[in-house]
Design a protein around this motif. Structure first.
Motif, PDB file in Angstrom:
ATOM      1  N   ASP A 379     -17.676 -55.414  54.704  1.00 15.30           N
ATOM      2  CA  ASP A 379     -19.100 -55.096  54.707  1.00 15.30           C
ATOM      3  C   ASP A 379     -19.491 -54.394  56.011  1.00 15.30           C
ATOM      4  O   ASP A 379     -18.662 -54.158  56.893  1.00 15.30           O
ATOM      5  N   ALA A 380     -20.773 -54.071  56.121  1.00 12.73           N
ATOM      6  CA  ALA A 380     -21.255 -53.290  57.264  1.00 12.73           C
ATOM      7  C   ALA A 380     -21.042 -54.004  58.586  1.00 12.73           C
ATOM      8  O   ALA A 380     -20.695 -53.376  59.597  1.00 12.73           O
ATOM      9  N   GLN A 381     -21.244 -55.323  58.626  1.00 11.29           N
ATOM     10  CA  GLN A 381     -21.073 -56.052  59.889  1.00 11.29           C
ATOM     11  C   GLN A 381     -19.611 -56.074  60.308  1.00 11.29           C
ATOM     12  O   GLN A 381     -19.296 -55.918  61.495  1.00 11.29           O
ATOM     13  N   THR A 382     -18.702 -56.270  59.363  1.00  9.56           N
ATOM     14  CA  THR A 382     -17.274 -56.215  59.690  1.00  9.56           C
ATOM     15  C   THR A 382     -16.917 -54.872  60.294  1.00  9.56           C
ATOM     16  O   THR A 382     -16.217 -54.796  61.317  1.00  9.56           O
ATOM     17  N   LEU A 383     -17.403 -53.801  59.693  1.00 11.58           N
ATOM     18  CA  LEU A 383     -17.091 -52.462  60.189  1.00 11.58           C
ATOM     19  C   LEU A 383     -17.758 -52.196  61.534  1.00 11.58           C
ATOM     20  O   LEU A 383     -17.218 -51.466  62.369  1.00 11.58           O
ATOM     21  N   ALA A 384     -18.925 -52.795  61.762  1.00 13.83           N
ATOM     22  CA  ALA A 384     -19.595 -52.630  63.055  1.00 13.83           C
ATOM     23  C   ALA A 384     -18.805 -53.323  64.163  1.00 13.83           C
ATOM     24  O   ALA A 384     -18.653 -52.786  65.272  1.00 13.83           O
ATOM     25  N   ILE A 385     -18.307 -54.526  63.885  1.00 14.44           N
ATOM     26  CA  ILE A 385     -17.465 -55.229  64.862  1.00 14.44           C
ATOM     27  C   ILE A 385     -16.193 -54.423  65.112  1.00 14.44           C
ATOM     28  O   ILE A 385     -15.755 -54.244  66.258  1.00 14.44           O
ATOM     29  N   ASP A 386     -15.600 -53.928  64.033  1.00 14.79           N
ATOM     30  CA  ASP A 386     -14.395 -53.120  64.150  1.00 14.79           C
ATOM     31  C   ASP A 386     -14.671 -51.874  64.997  1.00 14.79           C
ATOM     32  O   ASP A 386     -13.863 -51.491  65.860  1.00 14.79           O
ATOM     33  N   GLY A 387     -15.838 -51.251  64.767  1.00 11.24           N
ATOM     34  CA  GLY A 387     -16.198 -50.075  65.548  1.00 11.24           C
ATOM     35  C   GLY A 387     -16.351 -50.382  67.025  1.00 11.24           C
ATOM     36  O   GLY A 387     -15.995 -49.564  67.888  1.00 11.24           O
ATOM     37  N   ALA A 388     -16.887 -51.556  67.329  1.00  8.79           N
ATOM     38  CA  ALA A 388     -17.026 -51.956  68.730  1.00  8.79           C
ATOM     39  C   ALA A 388     -15.662 -52.111  69.395  1.00  8.79           C
ATOM     40  O   ALA A 388     -15.463 -51.726  70.555  1.00  8.79           O
ATOM     41  N   VAL A 389     -14.697 -52.681  68.656  1.00 12.49           N
ATOM     42  CA  VAL A 389     -13.346 -52.845  69.194  1.00 12.49           C
ATOM     43  C   VAL A 389     -12.702 -51.476  69.395  1.00 12.49           C
ATOM     44  O   VAL A 389     -12.061 -51.213  70.430  1.00 12.49           O
ATOM     45  N   GLN A 390     -12.875 -50.583  68.430  1.00 10.35           N
ATOM     46  CA  GLN A 390     -12.324 -49.233  68.571  1.00 10.35           C
ATOM     47  C   GLN A 390     -12.933 -48.502  69.761  1.00 10.35           C
ATOM     48  O   GLN A 390     -12.239 -47.797  70.501  1.00 10.35           O
ATOM     49  N   SER A 391     -14.241 -48.651  69.939  1.00 10.68           N
ATOM     50  CA  SER A 391     -14.902 -47.993  71.070  1.00 10.68           C
ATOM     51  C   SER A 391     -14.378 -48.523  72.397  1.00 10.68           C
ATOM     52  O   SER A 391     -14.169 -47.770  73.358  1.00 10.68           O
ATOM     53  N   ALA A 392     -14.162 -49.829  72.473  1.00 10.63           N
ATOM     54  CA  ALA A 392     -13.597 -50.418  73.686  1.00 10.63           C
ATOM     55  C   ALA A 392     -12.201 -49.884  73.943  1.00 10.63           C
ATOM     56  O   ALA A 392     -11.831 -49.590  75.094  1.00 10.63           O
ATOM     57  N   PHE A 393     -11.417 -49.749  72.884  1.00 11.17           N
ATOM     58  CA  PHE A 393     -10.064 -49.217  73.024  1.00 11.17           C
ATOM     59  C   PHE A 393     -10.109 -47.786  73.559  1.00 11.17           C
ATOM     60  O   PHE A 393      -9.346 -47.422  74.474  1.00 11.17           O
ATOM     61  N   ALA A 394     -10.995 -46.968  72.998  1.00  8.90           N
ATOM     62  CA  ALA A 394     -11.111 -45.583  73.454  1.00  8.90           C
ATOM     63  C   ALA A 394     -11.559 -45.520  74.914  1.00  8.90           C
ATOM     64  O   ALA A 394     -11.052 -44.706  75.703  1.00  8.90           O
ATOM     65  N   GLN A 395     -12.481 -46.373  75.302  1.00  4.62           N
ATOM     66  CA  GLN A 395     -12.957 -46.404  76.683  1.00  4.62           C
ATOM     67  C   GLN A 395     -11.852 -46.857  77.634  1.00  4.62           C
ATOM     68  O   GLN A 395     -11.748 -46.374  78.763  1.00  4.62           O
ATOM     69  N   TRP A 396     -11.026 -47.780  77.171  1.00  6.85           N
ATOM     70  CA  TRP A 396      -9.923 -48.302  77.979  1.00  6.85           C
ATOM     71  C   TRP A 396      -8.945 -47.186  78.342  1.00  6.85           C
ATOM     72  O   TRP A 396      -8.489 -47.084  79.486  1.00  6.85           O
ATOM     73  N   ALA A 397      -8.579 -46.358  77.366  1.00  5.56           N
ATOM     74  CA  ALA A 397      -7.701 -45.195  77.581  1.00  5.56           C
ATOM     75  C   ALA A 397      -6.388 -45.568  78.271  1.00  5.56           C
ATOM     76  O   ALA A 397      -5.915 -44.859  79.159  1.00  5.56           O
ATOM     77  N   ASP A 398      -5.807 -46.672  77.876  1.00  8.16           N
ATOM     78  CA  ASP A 398      -4.537 -47.097  78.456  1.00  8.16           C
ATOM     79  C   ASP A 398      -3.413 -46.234  77.883  1.00  8.16           C
ATOM     80  O   ASP A 398      -3.314 -46.065  76.670  1.00  8.16           O
ATOM     81  N   PRO A 399      -2.541 -45.674  78.741  1.00  9.20           N
ATOM     82  CA  PRO A 399      -1.512 -44.749  78.250  1.00  9.20           C
ATOM     83  C   PRO A 399      -0.364 -45.413  77.491  1.00  9.20           C
ATOM     84  O   PRO A 399       0.471 -44.712  76.932  1.00  9.20           O
ATOM     85  N   ARG A 400      -0.309 -46.741  77.495  1.00  9.60           N
ATOM     86  CA  ARG A 400       0.780 -47.443  76.808  1.00  9.60           C
ATOM     87  C   ARG A 400       0.192 -48.380  75.752  1.00  9.60           C
ATOM     88  O   ARG A 400       0.555 -49.549  75.671  1.00  9.60           O
ATOM     89  N   SER A 401      -0.707 -47.845  74.956  1.00  5.79           N
ATOM     90  CA  SER A 401      -1.381 -48.670  73.959  1.00  5.79           C
ATOM     91  C   SER A 401      -1.545 -47.909  72.652  1.00  5.79           C
ATOM     92  O   SER A 401      -1.509 -46.674  72.625  1.00  5.79           O
ATOM     93  N   VAL A 402      -1.720 -48.672  71.578  1.00  2.69           N
ATOM     94  CA  VAL A 402      -1.869 -48.103  70.240  1.00  2.69           C
ATOM     95  C   VAL A 402      -2.962 -48.875  69.515  1.00  2.69           C
ATOM     96  O   VAL A 402      -2.976 -50.113  69.558  1.00  2.69           O
ATOM     97  N   PHE A 403      -3.873 -48.185  68.858  1.00  2.00           N
ATOM     98  CA  PHE A 403      -4.863 -48.852  68.014  1.00  2.00           C
ATOM     99  C   PHE A 403      -4.440 -48.738  66.559  1.00  2.00           C
ATOM    100  O   PHE A 403      -4.080 -47.656  66.090  1.00  2.00           O
ATOM    101  N   VAL A 404      -4.493 -49.858  65.845  1.00  2.00           N
ATOM    102  CA  VAL A 404      -4.128 -49.907  64.440  1.00  2.00           C
ATOM    103  C   VAL A 404      -5.338 -50.350  63.629  1.00  2.00           C
ATOM    104  O   VAL A 404      -5.762 -51.506  63.725  1.00  2.00           O
ATOM    105  N   PRO A 405      -5.937 -49.471  62.826  1.00  2.00           N
ATOM    106  CA  PRO A 405      -7.093 -49.871  62.018  1.00  2.00           C
ATOM    107  C   PRO A 405      -6.687 -50.832  60.912  1.00  2.00           C
ATOM    108  O   PRO A 405      -5.598 -50.724  60.348  1.00  2.00           O
ATOM    109  N   VAL A 406      -7.557 -51.774  60.599  1.00  2.00           N
ATOM    110  CA  VAL A 406      -7.306 -52.757  59.545  1.00  2.00           C
ATOM    111  C   VAL A 406      -8.443 -52.668  58.517  1.00  2.00           C
ATOM    112  O   VAL A 406      -8.279 -52.082  57.456  1.00  2.00           O
ATOM    113  N   ALA A 407      -9.605 -53.222  58.848  1.00  2.00           N
ATOM    114  CA  ALA A 407     -10.739 -53.145  57.933  1.00  2.00           C
ATOM    115  C   ALA A 407     -11.220 -51.714  57.760  1.00  2.00           C
ATOM    116  O   ALA A 407     -11.692 -51.325  56.680  1.00  2.00           O
TER     117      ALA A 407
END
Length: 463
Positions: A379-407
């Protein structure tokens, strides 16, 4: 599968290695310590051959390649042995290895000196039985090994293993367990049976016997779960067991998150949980479930537990046999229990969590999974939480990291609002989510395993 965010510095391709080392004969080939020139981002740099071949990325690649060719999940069962579980010991097996040296006239060695444990820190309880704590549920004091290790009541154990070599015709492992729990046995890297063997009694008097048709050297690996314990291993007086060398590339992985990563919902959490199965598919030797149920980036289980970031401080207290430099992989799987939180508050905490884990595990490749959908749609709230995690990952910009989408994957890992016992035909959650309506079923854990393995194989192949 949706796009996987990659931020990895690739190793130099073979063509980028300085031509002065090309065309070497086998006799004059580099041994590992020689300096060679490589080019990275167009810049010439010096590196040793060992540095080029023994990075975490290269070891992950080699382990994954070997596991793709042979792993216990895909391999046929090993018919070389038969298993039985009983409540009486075989009196002829008098060479006994336990937690106490010199436990009998034939043995001056403890089990830890002739075998390898994984999945947690091997510890002896007050009765000299082996227990493998891996996580702390503090401030809670009801960890699932609290009765075994009363001095550390927050400690928990999940999936664990014990491995050794032997030339014996018969091996008997005495274990403490419960009839609702089970074990599995691998011989020479293959399951004797992929169906777990349940304990015969709620006691320490369970005797798992492995019978072979002929005597020859073999490797044996026992898979156990939670607060079950090995008491001892026994063979005939003319046989022995020994510590195996272990894999060429020993990968140590930490999987953190909530009860999904603990394995909740599976019939046998320590055996079927997606973190353990993922490790088997990818050739990770020591996969540790440092996850704590009811928690998340912000969730503390109503104040009874700690956030993922707060738990990091206890990782190497519980797992004191390791340091942060020993960890090759960290998988972060949070967000499901943050459903009631404001996404704008989840993002900065997720970022702090990633940064804290990087500081604790400086060498690790870190895989960040998006939020679980469970039977919420997504639902929308799940995707909003997921989006927040993705945004944090993008802001982190760690060169030895990978984001894997689930929801938020193009094809969500679970979708729909039904679950086992309350199906409604809206999606695969009808069978992938257990009867509690929240956690993956056995099938759900396998879906998670195969989806994650697919994503990580792709990511590892690009490193």
């Amino acid at each position: 599968m949706g796009a996987i965010a990659l931020a990895l510095i690739a190793l130099p391709a073979a063509a980028q290695i300085d031509p002065t080392i090309t065309g070497l004969s086998a006799a004059s080939a580099p041994t590992g310590g020689e300096l060679v020139d490589v080019r990275q981002n167009g810049q010439k740099k010096a590196a040793t051959v060992a540095q080029l071949t023994n990075t975490v990325q290269q070891r992950l690649k080699r382990a994954a390649a070997r596991a793709a060719a042979l792993n216990p999940e895909d391999a046929p069962e090993n018919s070389d042995a038969t298993l039985t579980m009983a409540t009486s010991a075989d009196a002829s097996l008098t060479r006994i290895y336990s937690g106490v040296a010199g436990g009998n006239a034939l043995t001056a060695m403890t089990l830890t000196s002739v075998s390898r444990f994984s999945g947690g820190r091997v510890t002896l309880d007050a009765t000299n039985r082996f227990v493998l704590p891996v996580a702390s549920a503090a401030p809670a004091t009801n960890g699932n090994v609290a009765s075994l290790l009363p001095a550390t009541p927050s400690y928990q154990a999940w999936g664990w293993e014990n491995e050794f070599g032997t030339e014996a015709t018969r091996v008997q492992i005495r274990m403490a367990g419960f009839t609702s729990h089970a074990v599995r046995v691998l011989v020479d890297g293959r399951y004797v049976s992929k169906t777990p063997l349940a304990f015969a009694a709620n006691s320490s008097g369970n005797y798992l016997t492995i019978d072979f048709g002929a005597r020859k050297p073999r490797s044996i690996r026992i898979e156990g779960m939670q607060n079950d314990q090995i008491v001892s291993v026994a063979v005939a007086p003319t046989s022995s067991i020994w510590r195996m060398a272990g894999p060429q590339d020993r990968i140590t992985a930490f999987v953190t998150g909530d009860s999904y990563a603990e394995g909740t919902g599976a019939t046998y959490p320590g055996l079927y949980a997606w973190p353990k199965a993922t490790g088997r598919y990818l050739g990770w030797y020591d996969t540790r479930q440092v996850a704590v149920g009811q928690t998340g980036y912000l969730s503390t289980g109503g104040g009874t537990r700690s956030t993922i970031r707060q738990q990091v401080a206890s990782w190497f207290t519980v797992n004191s046999d390791l340091t942060g430099a020993d960890v090759d992989v960290v998988v972060i799987a949070g967000g499901y229990n943050d459903y009631v939180s404001t996404p704008a508050l989840v993002q900065p905490e997720a970022l702090l969590t990633f940064q804290t884990i990087r500081a604790a595990c400086p060498n690790a490749i870190i895989f960040v999974m998006g939020s679980h959908a469970g039977a919420r749609g997504p639902d929308a709230q799940t995707l909003a939480i997921d989006g927040a995690v993705q945004s944090a990952f993008a802001q982190w910009a760690d060169p030895r990291s990978v984001f894997v989408p689930v929801a938020s994957d193009v094809s969500p890992w679970t979708f729909g609002t039904g679950y086992v016992g309350a199906t409604n035909g809206s999606g695969n959650s009808d069978v992938a989510i257990a009867a509690d309506g929240s956690h993956p079923s056995d099938l759900g854990h396998m879906i998670y395993t195969l989806r994650l393995v697919t994503a990580l194989r792709l990511a590892i192949g690009r490193m």
